[in-house]
Enzyme design. Structure first.
Site, PDB file in Angstrom:
ATOM      1  CB  THR A 210       2.124  -2.745   4.023  1.00  0.00           C
ATOM      2  OG1 THR A 210       2.871  -3.591   3.162  1.00  0.00           O
ATOM      3  CG2 THR A 210       0.829  -2.342   3.330  1.00  0.00           C
ATOM      4  CB  THR A 261      -0.429  -4.695   6.764  1.00  0.00           C
ATOM      5  OG1 THR A 261       0.968  -4.998   6.655  1.00  0.00           O
ATOM      6  CG2 THR A 261      -0.822  -4.668   8.226  1.00  0.00           C
ATOM      7  N   GLY A 262       0.044  -7.768   5.641  1.00  0.00           N
ATOM      8  CA  GLY A 262       0.437  -9.120   6.016  1.00  0.00           C
ATOM      9  C   GLY A 262       0.924  -9.878   4.805  1.00  0.00           C
ATOM     10  CG  HIS A 263       2.507 -14.288   3.479  1.00  0.00           C
ATOM     11  ND1 HIS A 263       3.266 -15.334   3.911  1.00  0.00           N
ATOM     12  CD2 HIS A 263       2.680 -14.245   2.130  1.00  0.00           C
ATOM     13  CE1 HIS A 263       3.856 -15.910   2.869  1.00  0.00           C
ATOM     14  NE2 HIS A 263       3.503 -15.261   1.785  1.00  0.00           N
TER      15      HIS A 263
HETATM   16  N1  ASP Z   1       0.603  -7.226   2.107  1.00  0.00           N
HETATM   17  C1  ASP Z   1       1.849  -6.821   1.521  1.00  0.00           C
HETATM   18  C2  ASP Z   1       2.162  -7.728   0.367  1.00  0.00           C
HETATM   19  O1  ASP Z   1       1.965  -8.918   0.487  1.00  0.00           O
HETATM   20  C3  ASP Z   1       2.989  -6.839   2.493  1.00  0.00           C
HETATM   21  C4  ASP Z   1       2.698  -6.305   3.872  1.00  0.00           C
HETATM   22  O2  ASP Z   1       1.590  -5.905   4.156  1.00  0.00           O
HETATM   23  O3  ASP Z   1       3.601  -6.287   4.707  1.00  0.00           O
HETATM   24  O4  ASP Z   1       2.643  -7.272  -0.632  1.00  0.00           O
END
Ligand code: ASP
Length: 343
Positions: A210, A261-263
């Protein structure tokens, strides 16, 4: 005599209170010195990024692209452009690079398509724009800006957002334009794992990449933006944090600008981006204290993995993450600059 004692006691209590309050605000106060007149920080995703699993060549490719995106944004700021233009410039470079999970190189949905999400926020007036689940828009970050500037709304989704893009003169593109072999392989692996564990989010390598940017311009205005393909094998129109103002993106000149960015599910539930800024504004914390608290003390214990980039109006930058790596880069007018991947 009794009245005099009461007055004396009240006086001592008041003095003690004043001392206590002063001490308290001294402890919590942030550093008010200006670090840089203008600055930019960008990220290209966080996750289990291990040096042992990355060739020197791939590492160099990521660093080069991060530097190119960062420098494009920095140049805008240096030339007196707005933080909005800087964020757009940086993110569009990453949206067109297959290295990142946004635009070209976006992850696949369970059905084998790409559904893109993006959002922006202007720290000078809290204007914001966001799009979710768009399949035919070349630059979702550009569309999020159009939503902010040209519509009466903050968030548009799916077919409606695509129709709005056309109304703004954006030519629709084929969803195939975002295809990459690497992400297709990830989808196949994800589906195979889902057969066994039924736990969609169990594997961390179902995402990465992301992209996001935060910038401070010469007028002292903050701006934040985030763009993503979401998480591999997502279904049922799943939307993560990236297009959600307050979760994946936030900016306010009274506190800070954040892109996450993340889950995404955790970042939504813990309102990550705006929680960090709220700690800065209401608890008078520095972005280092506020960012570390939310990423390490709030998210990690509940299983929320990822990171953020944070910038304040003094030009301070902080980029905390609780994973093994986060693609990131920054540059400030005071000469500080960085391009990093691992811890
Ligand atoms: N935050 C993004 C999502 O959950 C994914 C990511 O940042 O890697 O869609």
């Amino acid at each position: 005599m009794k009245a005099l004692t009461i007055i004396k006691t009240k006086l001592i209590t008041s003095i003690a209170l004043v001392f206590a309050l002063t001490a308290c605000s001294d402890n919590a106060s942030t550093d008010n010195t200006v670090k840089a007149e203008f600055a930019i920080a960008i990220h290209g995703g966080a996750g289990t990024i291990l040096k042992s699993k990355m060739t020197d060549e791939v590492e160099a490719q990521y660093k080069e692209k991060l530097q190119e995106a960062r420098d494009a944004g920095y140049l805008v700021l240096e030339n007196g452009g707005t933080s909005q233009t800087a964020v757009l410039a940086a993110i569009q470079i990453m949206e067109t690079s297959p290295l990142f999970n946004s635009g070209v190189g976006a992850v696949y949905t369970y059905e084998g398509e790409h559904e893109l999400d993006a959002s922006v926020m202007d720290g000078s007036n809290r204007q914001a724009g966001a799009v979710a689940g768009v399949k035919t828009v070349k630059s979702p970050i550009e569309l999020a800006i159009a939503v902010m500037e040209k519509s009466e709304h903050v968030m548009l989704s799916g077919k409606g957002a695509e129709a709005f893009a056309v109304s703004q003169g954006m030519t629709p593109v084929s969803n195939k334009m975002f295809d990459t072999e690497r992400r297709l392989e990830s989808l196949k692996r994800a589906k195979a794992k889902m057969q066994v564990s039924k736990n969609w989010s169990a594997s961390e390598d179902f995402r990465f990449g992301t992209v996001g940017a935060v910038a401070l311009d010469k007028n002292g205005n903050l701006f934040a933006g985030t763009s993503t393909g979401g998480m591999t094998a997502k279904r049922w129109g799943r939307v993560g944090d990236s297009p959600i103002i307050g979760a994946g993106t936030f900016a306010d000149n009274t506190s800070c600008a954040v892109s996450a960015t993340g889950h995404g599910e955790y970042f939504i539930r813990y309102n990550v981006a705006s929680d960090i800024c709220a700690r800065v504004e209401y608890q008078n914390k520095s972005i280092v204290e506020a960012g570390d608290e939310v990423i390490h003390d709030v998210l990690l214990p509940v299983g929320g993995t990822g990171g953020v980039i944070i910038l304040d109006t003094k030009g301070n930058i902080h980029m905390p993450f609780n994973t093994t790596g986060m693609y990131r880069a920054s540059k400030s007018s005071n000469g500080d600059e960085s391009v990093e991947i691992f811890k």
